[in-house]
Design a protein around this motif. Structure first.
Motif, PDB file in Angstrom:
ATOM      1  N   LEU A   1     -11.865 -21.591  12.353  1.00 39.95           N
ATOM      2  CA  LEU A   1     -12.568 -22.421  11.352  1.00 39.95           C
ATOM      3  C   LEU A   1     -14.475 -21.694  11.950  1.00 39.95           C
ATOM      4  O   LEU A   1     -14.831 -21.412  10.961  1.00 39.95           O
ATOM      5  CB  LEU A   1     -13.397 -23.455  12.404  1.00 39.95           C
ATOM      6  N   SER A   2     -13.830 -21.274  13.043  1.00 41.36           N
ATOM      7  CA  SER A   2     -15.296 -19.884  13.007  1.00 41.36           C
ATOM      8  C   SER A   2     -15.043 -18.596  12.332  1.00 41.36           C
ATOM      9  O   SER A   2     -16.116 -18.142  11.615  1.00 41.36           O
ATOM     10  CB  SER A   2     -15.284 -19.338  15.099  1.00 41.36           C
ATOM     11  N   GLY A   3     -13.719 -18.340  12.197  1.00 41.58           N
ATOM     12  CA  GLY A   3     -13.764 -17.126  10.869  1.00 41.58           C
ATOM     13  C   GLY A   3     -14.244 -17.556  10.303  1.00 41.58           C
ATOM     14  O   GLY A   3     -15.059 -16.452   9.364  1.00 41.58           O
ATOM     15  N   MET A   4     -14.325 -18.650   9.335  1.00 42.71           N
ATOM     16  CA  MET A   4     -14.381 -18.977   8.309  1.00 42.71           C
ATOM     17  C   MET A   4     -15.834 -19.117   7.979  1.00 42.71           C
ATOM     18  O   MET A   4     -16.639 -18.329   7.918  1.00 42.71           O
ATOM     19  CB  MET A   4     -13.668 -20.739   7.380  1.00 42.71           C
ATOM     20  N   SER A   5     -16.855 -19.234   9.150  1.00 42.69           N
ATOM     21  CA  SER A   5     -18.270 -19.482   8.910  1.00 42.69           C
ATOM     22  C   SER A   5     -18.709 -18.440   9.511  1.00 42.69           C
ATOM     23  O   SER A   5     -19.657 -18.341   8.118  1.00 42.69           O
ATOM     24  CB  SER A   5     -18.578 -20.799  10.340  1.00 42.69           C
TER      25      SER A   5
ATOM     26  N   ILE B   1     -26.843 -22.441   5.405  1.00 41.61           N
ATOM     27  CA  ILE B   1     -27.135 -23.125   6.691  1.00 41.61           C
ATOM     28  C   ILE B   1     -26.193 -24.461   7.384  1.00 41.61           C
ATOM     29  O   ILE B   1     -25.859 -24.186   7.888  1.00 41.61           O
ATOM     30  CB  ILE B   1     -27.802 -24.365   6.417  1.00 41.61           C
ATOM     31  N   PHE B   2     -25.029 -24.647   6.603  1.00 45.65           N
ATOM     32  CA  PHE B   2     -23.883 -25.310   6.963  1.00 45.65           C
ATOM     33  C   PHE B   2     -22.865 -23.693   7.789  1.00 45.65           C
ATOM     34  O   PHE B   2     -22.517 -24.490   8.418  1.00 45.65           O
ATOM     35  CB  PHE B   2     -23.388 -25.854   5.821  1.00 45.65           C
ATOM     36  N   ASN B   3     -23.461 -22.493   7.422  1.00 45.61           N
ATOM     37  CA  ASN B   3     -22.181 -21.770   7.935  1.00 45.61           C
ATOM     38  C   ASN B   3     -23.233 -21.565   8.989  1.00 45.61           C
ATOM     39  O   ASN B   3     -21.831 -21.026  10.468  1.00 45.61           O
ATOM     40  CB  ASN B   3     -22.419 -20.084   7.499  1.00 45.61           C
TER      41      ASN B   3
ATOM     42  N   SER C   1     -19.829 -10.530  18.318  1.00 49.04           N
ATOM     43  CA  SER C   1     -19.342 -10.656  19.487  1.00 49.04           C
ATOM     44  C   SER C   1     -18.516 -11.227  19.574  1.00 49.04           C
ATOM     45  O   SER C   1     -17.010 -11.507  20.100  1.00 49.04           O
ATOM     46  CB  SER C   1     -20.481 -11.353  20.021  1.00 49.04           C
ATOM     47  N   HIS C   2     -18.143 -12.695  18.317  1.00 50.12           N
ATOM     48  CA  HIS C   2     -17.269 -13.679  17.609  1.00 50.12           C
ATOM     49  C   HIS C   2     -15.856 -12.321  17.323  1.00 50.12           C
ATOM     50  O   HIS C   2     -15.060 -13.304  17.252  1.00 50.12           O
ATOM     51  CB  HIS C   2     -17.765 -14.179  16.569  1.00 50.12           C
ATOM     52  N   ASN C   3     -16.952 -10.608  16.146  1.00 52.15           N
ATOM     53  CA  ASN C   3     -15.495 -10.340  15.958  1.00 52.15           C
ATOM     54  C   ASN C   3     -14.569  -9.720  17.027  1.00 52.15           C
ATOM     55  O   ASN C   3     -13.760  -9.743  16.449  1.00 52.15           O
ATOM     56  CB  ASN C   3     -15.768  -9.497  14.366  1.00 52.15           C
ATOM     57  N   THR C   4     -14.675  -9.138  18.163  1.00 60.67           N
ATOM     58  CA  THR C   4     -14.814  -8.579  18.645  1.00 60.67           C
ATOM     59  C   THR C   4     -14.740  -9.680  19.712  1.00 60.67           C
ATOM     60  O   THR C   4     -13.805  -8.541  21.673  1.00 60.67           O
ATOM     61  CB  THR C   4     -15.037  -7.429  19.258  1.00 60.67           C
TER      62      THR C   4
ATOM     63  N   GLN D   1      -5.588 -14.135  17.249  1.00 64.40           N
ATOM     64  CA  GLN D   1      -6.701 -13.202  16.185  1.00 64.40           C
ATOM     65  C   GLN D   1      -6.574 -12.964  14.863  1.00 64.40           C
ATOM     66  O   GLN D   1      -7.319 -12.793  14.695  1.00 64.40           O
ATOM     67  CB  GLN D   1      -6.786 -12.188  17.442  1.00 64.40           C
ATOM     68  N   SER D   2      -5.485 -13.093  14.696  1.00 62.41           N
ATOM     69  CA  SER D   2      -5.316 -13.613  13.891  1.00 62.41           C
ATOM     70  C   SER D   2      -5.547 -14.832  12.862  1.00 62.41           C
ATOM     71  O   SER D   2      -5.856 -14.446  11.350  1.00 62.41           O
ATOM     72  CB  SER D   2      -3.236 -13.654  13.434  1.00 62.41           C
ATOM     73  N   LEU D   3      -5.231 -15.939  13.944  1.00 64.84           N
ATOM     74  CA  LEU D   3      -6.083 -17.100  12.813  1.00 64.84           C
ATOM     75  C   LEU D   3      -7.165 -16.723  12.213  1.00 64.84           C
ATOM     76  O   LEU D   3      -7.603 -17.243  11.754  1.00 64.84           O
ATOM     77  CB  LEU D   3      -5.252 -18.137  13.736  1.00 64.84           C
ATOM     78  N   TYR D   4      -8.125 -15.938  13.344  1.00 67.34           N
ATOM     79  CA  TYR D   4      -9.210 -15.747  13.285  1.00 67.34           C
ATOM     80  C   TYR D   4      -9.692 -15.379  11.773  1.00 67.34           C
ATOM     81  O   TYR D   4     -10.560 -15.354  10.887  1.00 67.34           O
ATOM     82  CB  TYR D   4      -9.889 -15.342  14.765  1.00 67.34           C
ATOM     83  N   MET D   5      -8.288 -13.891  11.555  1.00 66.62           N
ATOM     84  CA  MET D   5      -8.550 -12.930  10.799  1.00 66.62           C
ATOM     85  C   MET D   5      -8.128 -14.102   9.546  1.00 66.62           C
ATOM     86  O   MET D   5      -9.413 -13.849   8.038  1.00 66.62           O
ATOM     87  CB  MET D   5      -8.104 -12.126  10.253  1.00 66.62           C
ATOM     88  N   LEU D   6      -7.536 -14.790   9.521  1.00 63.68           N
ATOM     89  CA  LEU D   6      -7.321 -15.088   8.042  1.00 63.68           C
ATOM     90  C   LEU D   6      -8.718 -16.849   7.827  1.00 63.68           C
ATOM     91  O   LEU D   6      -8.311 -16.391   6.949  1.00 63.68           O
ATOM     92  CB  LEU D   6      -5.858 -16.047   8.874  1.00 63.68           C
ATOM     93  N   GLY D   7      -8.785 -17.105   8.408  1.00 59.42           N
ATOM     94  CA  GLY D   7     -10.187 -17.874   8.450  1.00 59.42           C
ATOM     95  C   GLY D   7     -11.427 -16.894   7.950  1.00 59.42           C
ATOM     96  O   GLY D   7     -11.336 -17.618   7.624  1.00 59.42           O
TER      97      GLY D   7
END
Length: 544
Positions: A189-193, A161-163, A33-36, A133-139
């Motif tokens: 930040l969502s992409g990183m976690s 747990i932190f993620n 859901s988050h990826n797409t 979307q590019s910033l999400y992929m960078l995350g």
């Protein structure tokens, strides 16, 4: 196989494994859901320029007089007449036009609200939609590097747990973002976690499972992700408003954060870190949960030290990411696996872009993408579990590349054939993702496993970023992108020949384990060669 024997002694796939694996895999259903998510939250509805404020929009004649038409008679999306033009049935004047100075009017029948309609990310601002979307992929790329290394140093459980908390908070904040820059920051930040969740859920599960069940765990994780694609289509259809949809896929991570405190840290990681006391404590807890209290009571520090002497020999020696290039054994693994990760992601996102020509609703496309994965991952599981990891990885990449290459030479009007090949190729790449996740976790030693997975995921993100750039070569010749998308996985499949087979093999804990495995394979080949030479040497005198 000391640690694997301990797991079997304490119940194998017991109550603990079933409970923890279920709880760890459950959040994976929302990763798709988050990826797409931006397929729906950033959808672009039909739109045209808003006429001047004094125009009577209730009377079609007044509004239409300001709107220039394209070649098919539809209002231009980004242009407005500087003065009203009259002409039946639509204005056909050739008056001067200008970019929409008063904003846009959107067709809200399918998408009542998206980030595009809220912040007018159309026409000259259309590139900002892709920026999010590019910033999400960078995350995701940054998260793979950061959280992969942290998990090897701090443990899988703490980072996971932190993620969960970071995903919940950043996703919620994105849903209430007051402007586009703030929204982009929280998406990053969502992409990183999300990257941290993917890496650590796989590793934590694999390290608590016996050897013969690891392929099942990897395949189950892949199926849960595919189920998430179906879920997203249904949820997005039921909740079309982008803020509510963003909130709906983020809030469950608060629950995941709460129950993740009950996870038990990997005893294998504790042993590789030199913490034998924590290893013993966790193994006793697992034995008690699995109903093997007598076996757990018989575990002692001395017995554990004798069984895990190999882990303790290298305990407290945490490897850095530089070891992947400094050590010859790890360098070969890193280079080969990097090719597999890059090629799989590169071709996957290139193929998804080519699949946009289905001509059906976006919700149906999402369902088709999820449906393709189900039979593909089943076949992949059977090959992985019965034939081996290497054949499964090589076949999935090779077949995907061949399907894409064939698509490059098929005429554009053969839509059914092209679509069928694209769907088959997409399924093969989904299988490749499933296999490379499991394969990477099995070939790297425990001391650097998370770092290796993180670097692999990083290469996948690089592939997903480069892939859209290749599509620009279509201006030279329409099939050039397909030839590139197909050639890369075919070339990368040859790297599998340099990797070891891990079917039925124990997880390596140290670099020395890799060397011993390689020497063992070399010794077996020499022994087989000698056995073949003995009959030849025996028959040589007889001929004389």
């Amino acid at each position: 196989m000391a640690f694997n024997d301990l797991l079997l002694q304490l119940g194998g796939v017991g109550r603990f494994q079933k409970i923890q694996i279920t709880l760890v895999i459950l959040p994976v259903i929302l990763l798709a859901s988050h990826n797409t998510l931006q397929n729906f939250t950033a959808a672009i509805p039909t739109h045209h320029c808003r006429p001047p404020a004094n125009t009577n929009l209730s009377e079609d004649g007044d509004a239409e007089a300001w709107l220039p038409r394209d070649g098919q008679g539809r209002p231009e999306s980004c242009l407005l007449f500087t003065s009203p033009q009259r002409g039946p049935p639509f204005p056909n004047g050739t008056g001067a036009t200008e970019p929409c100075p008063h904003g846009w009017i959107y067709d809200n029948s399918t998408f009542p609200s998206t980030i595009v309609t809220e912040w007018d990310l159309v026409c000259s601002h259309r590139a900002l939609r892709q920026l999010a979307q590019s910033l999400y992929m960078l995350g995701v790329l940054l998260g793979a590097m950061v959280f992969g290394c942290l998990a090897d140093r701090l443990g899988r459980r703490k980072v996971l747990i932190f993620n969960y908390l970071q995903t919940a908070v950043s996703g919620t904040c994105a849903a209430f973002a007051p402007n586009f820059p703030v929204y982009c920051a929280f998406r990053l930040l969502s992409g990183m976690s999300i990257a941290g969740v993917v890496l650590n859920c796989m590793t934590l599960n694999v390290e608590w499972m016996p050897i013969h069940t690891r392929a099942c765990v990897g395949t189950l994780t892949g199926y849960v992700y595919s189920l998430g694609q179906f879920l997203l289509a249904g949820v997005a259809y039921a909740v079309p408003h982008w803020r509510y949809l963003q909130l709906l896929v983020s809030v469950p991570f608060y629950a995941f954060f709460i129950y993740s405190w009950f996870f038990i840290e990997s005893a294998r990681w504790h042993a590789s870190s030199g913490r034998l006391d924590l290893t013993l404590r966790n193994l006793k807890r697992v034995a008690w949960i699995n109903g093997k209290r007598e076996e757990g009571a018989n575990l002692s520090m001395e017995a554990l030290q004798a069984s895990l002497q190999k882990e303790l020999t290298t305990g407290k020696s945490q490897a850095s990411a530089l070891e992947l290039l400094r050590c010859p054994a790890l360098r070969r693994l890193f280079l080969c696996l990097s090719m597999l990760w890059f090629a799989t992601s590169f071709a996957y996102y290139g193929l998804v872009m080519d699949l946009q020509g289905f001509g059906v609703s976006i919700y149906l496309i999402q369902v088709i993408f999820g449906a393709v994965d189900l039979p593909a991952k089943l076949v992949s599981f059977l090959v992985i579990n019965n034939v081996g990891r290497r054949p499964a990885q090589m076949a999935s990449l090779l077949l995907a590349g061949i399907c894409i290459l064939i698509n490059g030479v098929i005429p554009q009007d053969k839509s059914i054939v092209r679509t069928s090949l694209a769907v088959l190729g997409k399924g093969c790449l989904a299988s490749s993702f499933n296999c490379v996740f499991l394969y990477t976790g099995e070939v790297y030693p425990t001391m650097i496993r998370q770092t290796g997975l993180g670097m692999g995921s990083t290469m996948a993100r690089v592939g997903s970023i480069v892939s859209p750039l290749v599509s620009m070569t279509a201006e030279l010749y329409p099939s050039v992108p397909l030839f590139i998308y197909g050639a890369v996985p075919v070339a990368a499949s040859t790297a599998v020949a340099l990797l070891p087979e891990t079917l039925g093999q124990p997880l390596p804990d140290t670099v020395q384990d890799l060397e011993n495995r390689r020497r063992g394979n070399t010794r077996k080949q020499q022994e087989e060669l000698q056995k073949q030479m003995v009959p030849l040497q025996a028959s040589a005198p007889a001929k004389n």
